[in-house]
Write an enzyme that holds these catalytic residues in place. Structure first.
Site, PDB file in Angstrom:
ATOM      1  N   SER A 117      16.405  54.103  72.339  1.00  0.00           N
ATOM      2  CA  SER A 117      17.671  54.422  71.667  1.00  0.00           C
ATOM      3  C   SER A 117      18.085  53.267  70.772  1.00  0.00           C
ATOM      4  CB  SER A 117      18.740  54.646  72.751  1.00  0.00           C
ATOM      5  OG  SER A 117      20.016  54.631  72.175  1.00  0.00           O
ATOM      6  N   TYR A 157      23.150  51.522  80.744  1.00  0.00           N
ATOM      7  CA  TYR A 157      22.253  52.507  80.119  1.00  0.00           C
ATOM      8  C   TYR A 157      21.358  51.807  79.091  1.00  0.00           C
ATOM      9  CZ  TYR A 157      20.675  55.984  76.760  1.00  0.00           C
ATOM     10  OH  TYR A 157      19.891  56.729  75.903  1.00  0.00           O
ATOM     11  N   LYS A 164      17.091  50.984  78.990  1.00  0.00           N
ATOM     12  CA  LYS A 164      16.140  51.275  77.903  1.00  0.00           C
ATOM     13  C   LYS A 164      15.402  49.998  77.488  1.00  0.00           C
ATOM     14  CE  LYS A 164      16.801  55.659  77.370  1.00  0.00           C
ATOM     15  NZ  LYS A 164      15.731  56.568  77.767  1.00  0.00           N
TER      16      LYS A 164
HETATM   17  P1  NAD Z   1      18.985  65.534  78.433  1.00  0.00           P
HETATM   18  O1  NAD Z   1      19.814  65.130  79.586  1.00  0.00           O
HETATM   19  O2  NAD Z   1      19.329  66.778  77.715  1.00  0.00           O
HETATM   20  O3  NAD Z   1      17.450  65.619  78.878  1.00  0.00           O
HETATM   21  C1  NAD Z   1      16.898  64.797  79.887  1.00  0.00           C
HETATM   22  C2  NAD Z   1      16.129  65.701  80.827  1.00  0.00           C
HETATM   23  O4  NAD Z   1      15.532  64.906  81.861  1.00  0.00           O
HETATM   24  C3  NAD Z   1      17.018  66.735  81.530  1.00  0.00           C
HETATM   25  O5  NAD Z   1      16.458  68.013  81.370  1.00  0.00           O
HETATM   26  C4  NAD Z   1      17.015  66.300  82.994  1.00  0.00           C
HETATM   27  O6  NAD Z   1      17.131  67.399  83.863  1.00  0.00           O
HETATM   28  C5  NAD Z   1      15.689  65.586  83.099  1.00  0.00           C
HETATM   29  N1  NAD Z   1      15.616  64.564  84.153  1.00  0.00           N
HETATM   30  C6  NAD Z   1      16.514  63.569  84.389  1.00  0.00           C
HETATM   31  N2  NAD Z   1      16.085  62.799  85.412  1.00  0.00           N
HETATM   32  C7  NAD Z   1      14.885  63.309  85.805  1.00  0.00           C
HETATM   33  C8  NAD Z   1      13.940  62.936  86.809  1.00  0.00           C
HETATM   34  N3  NAD Z   1      14.155  61.883  87.617  1.00  0.00           N
HETATM   35  N4  NAD Z   1      12.811  63.676  86.945  1.00  0.00           N
HETATM   36  C9  NAD Z   1      12.591  64.744  86.144  1.00  0.00           C
HETATM   37  N5  NAD Z   1      13.452  65.147  85.184  1.00  0.00           N
HETATM   38  C10 NAD Z   1      14.585  64.424  85.011  1.00  0.00           C
HETATM   39  O7  NAD Z   1      18.948  64.288  77.421  1.00  0.00           O
HETATM   40  P2  NAD Z   1      18.398  64.214  75.943  1.00  0.00           P
HETATM   41  O8  NAD Z   1      19.544  64.063  75.034  1.00  0.00           O
HETATM   42  O9  NAD Z   1      17.408  65.272  75.695  1.00  0.00           O
HETATM   43  O10 NAD Z   1      17.683  62.795  76.014  1.00  0.00           O
HETATM   44  C11 NAD Z   1      16.305  62.657  76.277  1.00  0.00           C
HETATM   45  C12 NAD Z   1      15.957  61.176  76.300  1.00  0.00           C
HETATM   46  O11 NAD Z   1      16.320  60.591  75.054  1.00  0.00           O
HETATM   47  C13 NAD Z   1      16.667  60.385  77.376  1.00  0.00           C
HETATM   48  O12 NAD Z   1      15.769  59.433  77.901  1.00  0.00           O
HETATM   49  C14 NAD Z   1      17.794  59.699  76.620  1.00  0.00           C
HETATM   50  O13 NAD Z   1      18.161  58.482  77.223  1.00  0.00           O
HETATM   51  C15 NAD Z   1      17.140  59.453  75.276  1.00  0.00           C
HETATM   52  N6  NAD Z   1      18.121  59.346  74.174  1.00  0.00           N
HETATM   53  C16 NAD Z   1      19.001  60.359  73.950  1.00  0.00           C
HETATM   54  C17 NAD Z   1      19.936  60.246  72.924  1.00  0.00           C
HETATM   55  C18 NAD Z   1      20.929  61.354  72.648  1.00  0.00           C
HETATM   56  O14 NAD Z   1      21.908  61.118  71.946  1.00  0.00           O
HETATM   57  N7  NAD Z   1      20.753  62.567  73.140  1.00  0.00           N
HETATM   58  C19 NAD Z   1      19.951  59.103  72.123  1.00  0.00           C
HETATM   59  C20 NAD Z   1      19.033  58.098  72.360  1.00  0.00           C
HETATM   60  C21 NAD Z   1      18.104  58.231  73.399  1.00  0.00           C
HETATM   61  C1  UD1 Z   2      26.938  56.827  72.052  1.00  0.00           C
HETATM   62  C2  UD1 Z   2      26.582  55.775  73.070  1.00  0.00           C
HETATM   63  C3  UD1 Z   2      25.170  55.275  72.782  1.00  0.00           C
HETATM   64  C4  UD1 Z   2      24.174  56.433  72.775  1.00  0.00           C
HETATM   65  C5  UD1 Z   2      24.648  57.475  71.733  1.00  0.00           C
HETATM   66  C6  UD1 Z   2      23.779  58.698  71.681  1.00  0.00           C
HETATM   67  C7  UD1 Z   2      28.727  54.740  73.700  1.00  0.00           C
HETATM   68  C8  UD1 Z   2      29.564  53.507  73.650  1.00  0.00           C
HETATM   69  N1  UD1 Z   2      27.566  54.692  73.001  1.00  0.00           N
HETATM   70  O1  UD1 Z   2      26.837  56.222  70.802  1.00  0.00           O
HETATM   71  O2  UD1 Z   2      24.769  54.325  73.740  1.00  0.00           O
HETATM   72  O3  UD1 Z   2      22.874  55.980  72.438  1.00  0.00           O
HETATM   73  O4  UD1 Z   2      25.987  57.880  72.070  1.00  0.00           O
HETATM   74  O5  UD1 Z   2      23.883  59.435  72.874  1.00  0.00           O
HETATM   75  O6  UD1 Z   2      29.064  55.699  74.374  1.00  0.00           O
HETATM   76  N2  UD1 Z   2      33.939  59.410  68.489  1.00  0.00           N
HETATM   77  C9  UD1 Z   2      35.280  59.751  68.388  1.00  0.00           C
HETATM   78  N3  UD1 Z   2      35.782  60.625  69.309  1.00  0.00           N
HETATM   79  C10 UD1 Z   2      35.029  61.159  70.318  1.00  0.00           C
HETATM   80  C11 UD1 Z   2      33.662  60.811  70.401  1.00  0.00           C
HETATM   81  C12 UD1 Z   2      33.156  59.926  69.472  1.00  0.00           C
HETATM   82  O7  UD1 Z   2      35.988  59.281  67.517  1.00  0.00           O
HETATM   83  O8  UD1 Z   2      35.570  61.947  71.132  1.00  0.00           O
HETATM   84  C13 UD1 Z   2      33.390  58.477  67.499  1.00  0.00           C
HETATM   85  C14 UD1 Z   2      32.866  57.184  68.081  1.00  0.00           C
HETATM   86  O9  UD1 Z   2      33.871  56.226  68.175  1.00  0.00           O
HETATM   87  C15 UD1 Z   2      31.748  56.821  67.078  1.00  0.00           C
HETATM   88  C16 UD1 Z   2      31.238  58.181  66.603  1.00  0.00           C
HETATM   89  O10 UD1 Z   2      32.280  59.115  66.889  1.00  0.00           O
HETATM   90  O11 UD1 Z   2      32.299  56.133  65.998  1.00  0.00           O
HETATM   91  C17 UD1 Z   2      29.970  58.634  67.290  1.00  0.00           C
HETATM   92  O12 UD1 Z   2      30.164  58.590  68.696  1.00  0.00           O
HETATM   93  P1  UD1 Z   2      29.062  59.127  69.736  1.00  0.00           P
HETATM   94  O13 UD1 Z   2      28.634  60.477  69.330  1.00  0.00           O
HETATM   95  O14 UD1 Z   2      29.620  58.951  71.108  1.00  0.00           O
HETATM   96  O15 UD1 Z   2      27.821  58.164  69.508  1.00  0.00           O
HETATM   97  P2  UD1 Z   2      27.710  56.570  69.566  1.00  0.00           P
HETATM   98  O16 UD1 Z   2      29.023  55.923  69.740  1.00  0.00           O
HETATM   99  O17 UD1 Z   2      26.894  56.153  68.395  1.00  0.00           O
END
Ligand code: NAD
Ligand code: UD1
Length: 335
Positions: A124, A148, A152
């Site tokens: 991330s 978190y 990572k």
């Molecule tokens: P998500 O929660 O939708 O998907 C994660 C999946 O992993 C879920 O289906 C959950 O049931 C499964 N899971 C969790 N723990 C498990 C375990 N111990 N064994 C087997 N399955 C398990 O999340 P996502 O948004 O699809 O994210 C996927 C990955 O990307 C994660 O590692 C997350 O940290 C990373 N990531 C997500 C974002 C984002 O904004 N969505 C941003 C940066 C990184």
């Molecule tokens: C958040 C996480 C980050 C994670 C990313 C993707 C935090 C501090 N950071 O990042 O670790 O990798 O999500 O899952 O939680 N905002 C509002 N109102 C809201 C929600 C968000 O104003 O109700 C604003 C935030 O202040 C930010 C922007 O929208 O400026 C995006 O927020 P968000 O979607 O939560 O993502 P990140 O803050 O980038």
């Protein structure tokens, strides 16, 4: 021969499974359904016309994962499984280190024992903390600011150590910026359990009438309109990034890539774009800054373009359109 997709029923995993199947790969989805629904597997099949193998299980069970890898003749793993809520990680850090760090350790042990040494890992942009320079390049200083993010970062370090000890590994570390939107079909999308924290799902829920208003966390940042700026990336672009990373892993390496568009948008710009495509008013209220938030964050995505031949194709308008389409077709998510 197949690709094991851990967390494949989740938000990013399900979209990546569609792209993998469409590209002709065989996949095995492994998920404990901790934060996802089995319905996602049926929807993946509806989109692609191909039935993926689904196994309910936990990545922390090394012996079980080893058996899954061997039984399915897996050649590579795309590892999404884990927990992702920053706030929850501060309240329950041990749970996050267990799922994200210990879980990945168990998976790596199983891979090593099964002789599978090709991995695409979900990292991330959070590993950059509050960036000193924009746009963010992969060689920027790494400094997570919450459990978190640290989970990572620890896994990234673990992967670099593993590769240094055994250069037969082929590892791509993908640092996602802010994934949003949904598949064009409206059949799969983000269905956060509980109350979402991220901006775009909240905006979509306000537009859909499921939530009364959005709080804007701070309008006094040093950005053009005072609200936070992020690099939003369409989920299908992100999913294709995994396919490209996998295809590029034909040589031994451990490389980190930014997956972002390189373009930042403020909270206000996102609201206006969403109002435009949904034709709904997004009610919002200004509120103090959210603890741990940064002003601005956007990627330099050139390395992925040069080495993976990948770049994001969708703009903010399509991200909002597809998010809205998913919201309208699935007002209660998968249920
Ligand atoms: P998500 O929660 O939708 O998907 C994660 C999946 O992993 C879920 O289906 C959950 O049931 C499964 N899971 C969790 N723990 C498990 C375990 N111990 N064994 C087997 N399955 C398990 O999340 P996502 O948004 O699809 O994210 C996927 C990955 O990307 C994660 O590692 C997350 O940290 C990373 N990531 C997500 C974002 C984002 O904004 N969505 C941003 C940066 C990184
Ligand atoms: C958040 C996480 C980050 C994670 C990313 C993707 C935090 C501090 N950071 O990042 O670790 O990798 O999500 O899952 O939680 N905002 C509002 N109102 C809201 C929600 C968000 O104003 O109700 C604003 C935030 O202040 C930010 C922007 O929208 O400026 C995006 O927020 P968000 O979607 O939560 O993502 P990140 O803050 O980038």
């Amino acid at each position: 021969m197949s690709i094991l997709v851990t967390g494949g029923t989740g938000y990013i995993g399900s979209h990546t499974c569609v792209e993998l199947l469409n590209a002709g790969h065989e996949i095995v989805i492994l998920d404990n359904l901790n934060n996802s629904h089995l319905e996602a597997v049926r929807r993946i099949e509806r989109i692609t016309g191909k039935k993926p193998v689904f196994i309910q299980g936990d990545i922390r069970d090394t012996q079980f994962i080893q058996k899954v890898l061997i039984d399915n003749k897996s050649t590579a793993v795309i590892h999404f499984a884990g927990l992702k809520a920053v706030g929850e990680s501060c309240e329950q850090p041990l749970k996050y280190y267990d799922y994200n760090v210990n879980g990945t350790l168990c998976l790596l042990n199983a891979m090593q024992q099964a002789g599978v040494k090709t991995l695409v890992f979900s990292s991330s942009a959070t590993v950059y903390g509050d960036p000193e320079k924009l746009p963010i390049q992969e060689n920027s200083p790494l400094k997570a600011t919450n459990p978190y993010g640290r989970s990572k970062l620890i896994v990234e370090e673990m992967l670099r150590d593993l590769y240094a000890s055994d250069p037969n590994w082929h590892i791509a570390i993908l640092r996602y910026f802010n994934p949003v939107g949904a598949h064009k079909s409206g059949l799969i999308g983000e269905d956060p359990k509980g109350i979402p924290n991220n901006l775009m799902p909240i905006v979509a829920q306000v537009a859909g009438g499921r939530r009364e208003k959005l709080h804007i966390w701070g309008n006094d940042y040093p950005t053009p309109d005072g609200t936070g700026v992020r690099d939003y990336i369409h989920i299908v672009d992100l999913a294709i990034g995994h396919l490209k990373a996998l295809e590029a892993l034909d040589s031994a390496q451990c490389t980190a890539f930014n997956l972002g568009t390189g373009q930042g948008y403020s909270v206000m710009e996102v609201i206006h774009a969403f109002e435009h495509v949904s034709n709904k008013k997004i009610t919002y209220e200004m509120a103090p800054r959210r603890s741990g938030d940064i002003a601005e964050c956007y990627a330099d995505p050139h390395l992925a373009k040069e080495q993976l031949g990948w770049e994001a194709k969708h703009g903010l308008r399509e991200m909002c359109e597809d998010m809205w389409n998913w919201q309208v077709k699935n007002p209660q998510g998968y249920q």
